[in-house]
Design an enzyme around this catalytic site. Structure first.
Site, PDB file in Angstrom:
ATOM      1  N   TYR A  59      13.877  53.321 -28.554  1.00  0.00           N
ATOM      2  CA  TYR A  59      14.803  52.311 -29.079  1.00  0.00           C
ATOM      3  C   TYR A  59      14.094  51.429 -30.110  1.00  0.00           C
ATOM      4  CZ  TYR A  59      17.740  48.147 -29.190  1.00  0.00           C
ATOM      5  OH  TYR A  59      18.499  47.083 -29.606  1.00  0.00           O
ATOM      6  N   TRP A  82      16.394  44.880 -20.523  1.00  0.00           N
ATOM      7  CA  TRP A  82      16.898  45.814 -21.524  1.00  0.00           C
ATOM      8  C   TRP A  82      16.584  47.247 -21.113  1.00  0.00           C
ATOM      9  CZ3 TRP A  82      20.673  45.849 -24.615  1.00  0.00           C
ATOM     10  CH2 TRP A  82      20.766  46.773 -25.656  1.00  0.00           C
ATOM     11  N   GLU A 102      24.651  44.690 -25.129  1.00  0.00           N
ATOM     12  CA  GLU A 102      24.033  43.360 -25.113  1.00  0.00           C
ATOM     13  C   GLU A 102      24.723  42.459 -24.093  1.00  0.00           C
ATOM     14  OE1 GLU A 102      21.277  42.402 -26.366  1.00  0.00           O
ATOM     15  OE2 GLU A 102      20.873  43.848 -27.948  1.00  0.00           O
TER      16      GLU A 102
END
Length: 184
Positions: free
Chosen positions: A23, A53, A45
């Site tokens: 990512y 995350w 998000e």
């Protein structure tokens, strides 16, 4: 990520193929032109709030499947049966507020299209802005948004600076790919 001065430093310690590293190296801070991908990042998000995350990245494929490939019109059309399906899906984050926000925000994006053609077009029409101004704008138009969610969405999609530390090769690639903050 505790103990690291930046996400870039943390990701540099991870093995090739680790979801965070992939990512960081290929998506974080890079511009997103496709509305489904941009809406998908928004949904992710929102779902990250209160979680790591890494957790969200590990569930990304499940999110894509559960939310109809992040197609705005598909999600905007979700009703009670879809809410129930999402709330029972162990592959995603089963939080009613976050699920309801995804559906409401898809509907809000549909409304923004009339004046801007797309979610990306709406963001582009308001760029550049300070982070605080972005937060106010998002709060006026969307649900389950605050400084962290809006900031990370816009930073991760190349609209705000800060995704990468100076000299990070991935950050340099994001700028070369057209990160909007770099042209402001």
């Amino acid at each position: 990520m505790a103990g690291f001065e930046s996400y870039c430093a943390y990701c540099a310690t991870l093995p090739e193929g680790h979801p965070d590293r992939v990512y960081h190296d290929t998506e974080y801070g890079f511009p997103i032109a496709d509305d489904a991908a941009l809406f998908g990042r928004f949904v992710m998000e929102i779902n990250q709030a209160g979680l790591s995350w890494s957790t969200i990245l590990r569930k990304k494929a499940n999110f894509v499947s559960a939310y109809g490939g992040f197609d705005v019109d598909t999600v905007a059309g979700y009703g009670e049966a879809d809410r129930a399906r999402l709330l029972s899906d162990a592959g995603i984050i089963r939080n009613r507020l976050k699920i309801d926000a995804a559906i409401a925000n898809a509907r809000a994006i549909q409304g923004l299209r009339a004046g801007h053609g797309s979610f990306r077009g709406w963001i582009e029409a308001h760029h550049p802005r300070s982070r605080e101004s972005w937060v106010k704008l998002f709060k006026a138009n969307f649900r389950f948004v605050g400084g962290e969610i809006v900031g990370e969405l816009l930073m991760s999609a190349g609209w705000l600076p800060g995704a990468h530390v100076p000299g990070c090769p991935a950050g340099e690639r994001a700028v070369a790919a057209g990160a909007a903050w770099a042209r402001s």
